[in-house]
Motif scaffolding. Structure first.
Motif, mmCIF file in Angstrom:
data_model
loop_
_atom_site.group_PDB
_atom_site.id
_atom_site.type_symbol
_atom_site.label_atom_id
_atom_site.label_comp_id
_atom_site.label_asym_id
_atom_site.label_seq_id
_atom_site.Cartn_x
_atom_site.Cartn_y
_atom_site.Cartn_z
ATOM 1 N N HIS A 69 -13.988 -0.115 26.091
ATOM 2 C CA HIS A 69 -13.437 -0.148 27.641
ATOM 3 C C HIS A 69 -14.396 -0.158 28.826
ATOM 4 O O HIS A 69 -13.952 -0.067 30.018
ATOM 5 N N GLN A 73 -13.711 -3.955 35.566
ATOM 6 C CA GLN A 73 -12.190 -4.882 35.337
ATOM 7 C C GLN A 73 -12.069 -5.891 36.532
ATOM 8 O O GLN A 73 -12.643 -5.972 37.476
ATOM 9 N N TYR A 74 -11.477 -6.854 36.043
ATOM 10 C CA TYR A 74 -11.039 -8.228 36.776
ATOM 11 C C TYR A 74 -10.023 -7.956 37.693
ATOM 12 O O TYR A 74 -9.074 -7.154 37.777
ATOM 13 N N ILE A 79 -7.848 -12.557 36.402
ATOM 14 C CA ILE A 79 -6.925 -12.206 35.228
ATOM 15 C C ILE A 79 -5.848 -13.541 35.042
ATOM 16 O O ILE A 79 -5.705 -13.981 34.031
ATOM 17 N N LYS A 118 -7.259 -3.669 28.946
ATOM 18 C CA LYS A 118 -8.516 -3.028 29.445
ATOM 19 C C LYS A 118 -9.728 -3.386 28.395
ATOM 20 O O LYS A 118 -10.717 -3.559 29.127
ATOM 21 N N ARG A 119 -9.463 -3.589 27.361
ATOM 22 C CA ARG A 119 -10.570 -4.163 26.590
ATOM 23 C C ARG A 119 -10.951 -5.566 27.054
ATOM 24 O O ARG A 119 -12.320 -5.979 26.811
ATOM 25 N N TYR A 120 -10.213 -6.500 27.511
ATOM 26 C CA TYR A 120 -10.384 -7.733 27.842
ATOM 27 C C TYR A 120 -10.476 -7.503 29.502
ATOM 28 O O TYR A 120 -10.513 -8.753 30.215
ATOM 29 N N ARG A 121 -10.893 -6.466 30.067
ATOM 30 C CA ARG A 121 -11.303 -6.208 31.544
ATOM 31 C C ARG A 121 -9.975 -6.525 32.310
ATOM 32 O O ARG A 121 -10.337 -7.241 33.364
ATOM 33 N N MET A 122 -8.980 -6.372 32.101
ATOM 34 C CA MET A 122 -7.546 -6.733 32.728
ATOM 35 C C MET A 122 -7.008 -5.228 33.337
ATOM 36 O O MET A 122 -5.720 -5.291 33.732
ATOM 37 N N ASP A 123 -7.696 -4.489 33.182
ATOM 38 C CA ASP A 123 -7.506 -3.021 33.568
ATOM 39 C C ASP A 123 -5.983 -2.353 33.265
ATOM 40 O O ASP A 123 -5.943 -1.557 32.294
ATOM 41 N N THR A 124 -4.897 -3.017 33.385
ATOM 42 C CA THR A 124 -3.655 -2.440 33.123
ATOM 43 C C THR A 124 -2.613 -3.653 33.066
ATOM 44 O O THR A 124 -2.761 -4.820 33.739
#
Length: 205
Positions: A69, A73-74, A79, A118-124
Motif C-alpha cells: 500500500h 494514490q491516484y 483512476i 489501494k494496492r493499485y493506487r486507487m485509494d478507496t
C-alpha cells in the motif's frame, strides 16, 4: 452451428486466484502448476493481467513487495483512465489465451480492485469504480484462497492485522457477487488445497 459449438468447446478456461496477503496463493499456484504439468495439461500463468499490452507483460525483475500500500494514490481522472485501460487489456487479452491454452491461471485479477484498490493506487472503492468493473470479463472459476486472520499473520505481516481481517472478510464476500467463485481454505498442507482446486477444475470440463 455444429462448427461453432466445436470451437466453443475447445476454448480454454480462465481461472483466477485471489486472497489476502499471506494466504498462500503463490505456494498453492506453484504446486498446482507442477501437478498440471505432470498431467500434461496445457496451461499458462499470468500475474494480474493477460499481457496483451506491453505495459502489462512481465518485466523479468521480480521484486519482493513488503508494503503493497505504499506510494502515492491516484486522483479520480487517473483512476478512470487506469480502469478503462485495464478493461481494454482484459477484453483483448483473454481470448488469445483461451485459444492457445487449456487453462489460463491468474495470480490476482481485475476483480482484485473490488477488495484492495489501494494496492493499485486507487485509494478507496467508489460507487462509480464498482459500476465500471461490472463490465469486466468474469473468469470461468474464481478461487478465493483464504485462511483465518491469525494463521495469515503468523505467515506474513505485509499489512497490519486489522487490514488482514478486512481482506479476509472482503475476499470471501466476493463469492456472493462474482459468479463461479469458490473459497478454498489453505490452513494445513498446501497440497490439500491443491487437490480441492483440481476437483473444481475437473468440473469445468
Amino acid at each position: 452451428m455444429v462448427r461453432e459449438k466445436m470451437v466453443a468447446k475447445r476454448a480454454g478456461k480462465v481461472v483466477a486466484f485471489l486472497g489476502p496477503d499471506g494466504a498462500g496463493k503463490s505456494t498453492v499456484l506453484e504446486l498446482l502448476q507442477a501437478q498440471l504439468s505432470a498431467q500434461g495439461t496445457n496451461h499458462c500463468y499470468r500475474y494480474f493481467a493477460p499481457g496483451y499490452l506491453e505495459r502489462y507483460r512481465p518485466k523479468g525483475n521480480k521484486s519482493i513487495t513488503t508494503n503493497p500500500h505504499e506510494g502515492p494514490q491516484y486522483g479520480p481522472v487517473l483512476i478512470v483512465a487506469k480502469i478503462s485501460l485495464l478493461l481494454f487489456e482484459f477484453r483483448m487479452g483473454l481470448w488469445p489465451l483461451r485459444r492457445q491454452y487449456e487453462l489460463a491461471l491468474f495470480d490476482r485479477y481485475i476483480h482484485d480492485l473490488l477488495v484492495d484498490p489501494k494496492r493499485y493506487r486507487m485509494d478507496t472503492l467508489r460507487w462509480w469504480m464498482r459500476a465500471m468493473l461490472q463490465v469486466a470479463p468474469v473468469p470461468d472459476l474464481l478461487v478465493i484462497i483464504s485462511a483465518p486472520t491469525d494463521v495469515i499473520q503468523s505467515r506474513k505481516q505485509e499489512v497490519p492485522r486489522e487490514e488482514t481481517a478486512r481482506q479476509v472478510a472482503a475476499y470471501e464476500a466476493l463469492t456472493e457477487v462474482v459468479p463461479h467463485a469458490v473459497i478454498i481454505h489453505n490452513i494445513g498442507a498446501p497440497q490439500v488445497a491443491v487437490e480441492e482446486i483440481i476437483e473444481k477444475l475437473e468440473m469445468l470440463k
